[in-house]
Design an enzyme around this catalytic site. Sequence first.
Site, short mmCIF file in Angstrom:
data_model
loop_
_atom_site.label_atom_id
_atom_site.label_comp_id
_atom_site.label_asym_id
_atom_site.label_seq_id
_atom_site.Cartn_x
_atom_site.Cartn_y
_atom_site.Cartn_z
N CYS A 1 0.96 -1.42 0.00
CA CYS A 1 0.28 -0.33 0.06
C CYS A 1 0.62 1.63 0.13
CB CYS A 1 -0.56 0.15 1.00
SG CYS A 1 -2.02 1.02 1.17
N CYS B 1 0.31 4.34 6.60
CA CYS B 1 -0.39 4.55 9.02
C CYS B 1 0.47 3.96 9.13
CB CYS B 1 -2.13 3.63 8.08
SG CYS B 1 -3.14 4.64 7.22
N CYS C 1 0.02 -0.16 10.23
CA CYS C 1 0.03 -1.03 8.93
C CYS C 1 0.80 -1.97 8.98
CB CYS C 1 -0.90 -0.54 8.30
SG CYS C 1 -1.81 -1.28 7.51
N CYS D 1 -16.71 -9.23 5.62
CA CYS D 1 -16.13 -8.12 5.03
C CYS D 1 -15.28 -8.25 3.95
CB CYS D 1 -15.44 -7.10 6.46
SG CYS D 1 -17.29 -6.80 7.67
N CYS E 1 -19.90 -5.95 2.65
CA CYS E 1 -19.19 -4.72 3.76
C CYS E 1 -17.88 -5.03 3.00
CB CYS E 1 -18.92 -4.14 5.07
SG CYS E 1 -17.59 -3.18 5.79
N CYS F 1 -19.79 2.20 8.24
CA CYS F 1 -18.71 1.37 9.63
C CYS F 1 -17.88 2.45 9.65
CB CYS F 1 -18.63 -0.19 9.12
SG CYS F 1 -17.64 -0.50 10.04
N ARG G 1 -18.27 -2.45 17.83
CA ARG G 1 -17.67 -3.72 17.71
C ARG G 1 -15.96 -4.19 18.25
NH1 ARG G 1 -16.70 -4.14 11.78
NH2 ARG G 1 -19.08 -4.29 11.58
#
Length: 341
Positions: A75, A79, A82, A119, A150, A210, A282
């Site tokens: 990616c 972040c 991550c 998801c 999702c 979400c 969640r």
Amino acid sequence: MSFNIYYLSEQEQMDTLTQQDPSHQNTGWNISSIIDLFELPFMDLLFQAQQIHRANHTPNEIQLSSLLSIKTGGCAEDCSYCPQSARYNTEVKAEKLMPLEEVVNAAKTARDNGAQRFCMGAAWRNPKPHQLDEIARMISAVKGLGMETCVTLGMLQEGQAEQLRDAGLDYYNHNLDTSPEFYGEIITTRTYEDRLETLERVRNAGLNVCCGGIVGLGESRRERAGLIAQLANLSPYPESVPVNNLVKIKGTPLFDNQDLDPFEFIRTIAVARITMPKAYVRLSAGREQMSDGIQALCFLAGANSIFYGEKLLTSGNPQAQADQQLLERLNLKATGAQNHH
Ligand code: SAM
Ligand code: DTB
Ligand code: SF4
């Protein structure tokens, strides 16, 4: 027996912003009243959260969502929590988009194990048009299995949320992650405003939102309160609020972070429950590192959803069987389950 509803203070009522949606009203929470909640004695906070929970949800029910990483690693974003960012040297290797058939098989397994929602996550800054066409096919196929759908694909451009909706998407996940003040310490490649813009597109397309965040990033309590204030003041607030506890992954900048006190994590869940009464809160990443006792307190604090299945995106999650046993020991039932294990 009667349960008391928690009423907003006069100050909070005066601060109340727009009230657009009758079921997910924007309640105008300000940061100092949210900090006051965090500062309540732990038992008082949990008691209040459980009362609000019972006034708004079926008690003793937990919603089960299974996750699948359909495009892993490589990616472009930075972040700092991550393992999928190309900038950090982690054990995650970049992969191509998973073929449709594999996705459908994983969804079937999740459904047969008792998951209600599937998801699918992609490690993208944003999806390109040809990628979105393929994702749309995946959504339709998973929807066809009778599951809720999702996806989380990064930022969306004009029209993309509508395309996903038309394919049969129920929820779009896009987290705010932390407070606006602390955000720049964690991510520099996309702004808070970018995230709000994507959330607005998702909302305007009529999709369920979400949206949650991560704690344990090194943020202060005030900054945790800032995240909750942001979420609770989205108008309307999200239908689903994942609260992630940082999973410390070797090679990421946050690997050496100090662990958050588990009771502070539980407080965050309770405050999310009180400020967003109708949302599904969640208990998300970090469950594998939590004891059963701490998880039970999270449920008492108002968490009524979990990620279910042995993997999150790239990291571990409790075995499905272990979770079934935990639910059984606590007499919790899976939301929407046809026959319970
Ligand atoms: N790439 C897309 C994006 O970021 O918008 C979607 C997938 S991304 C992995 C989804 C969310 O997972 C992040 O916003 C973050 O809240 C959470 N997450 C990622 N790594 C994590 C970690 N190590 N511990 C806890 N939560 C994590
Ligand atoms: C969310 O809030 N948490 C999930 C989901 N949305 C996509 C992801 C957690 C990822 C944990 C680290 C990993 O497995 O890579
Ligand atoms: Fe990429 Fe999402 Fe990971 Fe950020 S959280 S590095 S956007 S996969």
